[in-house]
Design a protein around this motif. Structure first.
Motif, PDB file in Angstrom:
ATOM      1  N   ASP A   6       0.871  -1.178   0.000  1.00 37.26           N
ATOM      2  CA  ASP A   6       0.000   0.000   0.000  1.00 37.26           C
ATOM      3  C   ASP A   6       0.903   1.223   0.000  1.00 37.26           C
ATOM      4  O   ASP A   6       1.907   1.261   0.728  1.00 37.26           O
ATOM      5  N   THR A   8       1.126   5.678  -0.689  1.00 35.91           N
ATOM      6  CA  THR A   8       0.576   6.994  -0.984  1.00 35.91           C
ATOM      7  C   THR A   8       1.705   7.857  -1.511  1.00 35.91           C
ATOM      8  O   THR A   8       2.756   7.966  -0.884  1.00 35.91           O
ATOM      9  N   VAL A  10       2.804  11.672  -3.066  1.00 32.21           N
ATOM     10  CA  VAL A  10       2.430  13.082  -3.159  1.00 32.21           C
ATOM     11  C   VAL A  10       3.058  13.648  -4.425  1.00 32.21           C
ATOM     12  O   VAL A  10       4.271  13.571  -4.624  1.00 32.21           O
ATOM     13  N   ARG A  15      -2.425  13.857  -3.680  1.00 31.93           N
ATOM     14  CA  ARG A  15      -2.059  12.547  -3.171  1.00 31.93           C
ATOM     15  C   ARG A  15      -2.663  11.476  -4.069  1.00 31.93           C
ATOM     16  O   ARG A  15      -3.825  11.555  -4.449  1.00 31.93           O
ATOM     17  N   VAL A  17      -3.120   7.289  -4.160  1.00 28.22           N
ATOM     18  CA  VAL A  17      -3.030   6.096  -3.322  1.00 28.22           C
ATOM     19  C   VAL A  17      -3.033   4.856  -4.209  1.00 28.22           C
ATOM     20  O   VAL A  17      -3.876   4.716  -5.097  1.00 28.22           O
TER      21      VAL A  17
END
Length: 67
Positions: A6, A8, A10, A15, A17
């Motif tokens: 997983d 994320t 920027v 953002r 995901v």
């Protein structure tokens, strides 16, 4: 590419995901001369019609027709 966990990311204040094992499309940029592009057209059953490039000839859009 495939995200190994997983994640994320920027980018420019936004953002994005990605889930574990989610595939991520990555653009593939190939470098060809216009002569090579015309040859690829002919080899795949097309005929080159028109080439249009930017002012520095760094990029080209090509139009082919089916033969």
């Amino acid at each position: 590419m495939v995200s190994l966990r997983d994640l994320t990311v920027v980018i420019g204040g936004g953002r994005v995901v990605f889930g574990h094992d989610e595939t991520i499309f990555v653009e593939i940029s190939q470098k060809y001369t216009l002569e090579e592009v015309d040859s690829l057209a002919r080899a795949s059953g097309f005929a080159p019609v028109y080439n249009c490039s930017d002012s520095k000839s760094w990029f080209a859009d090509v139009i082919w027709k089916v033969v």
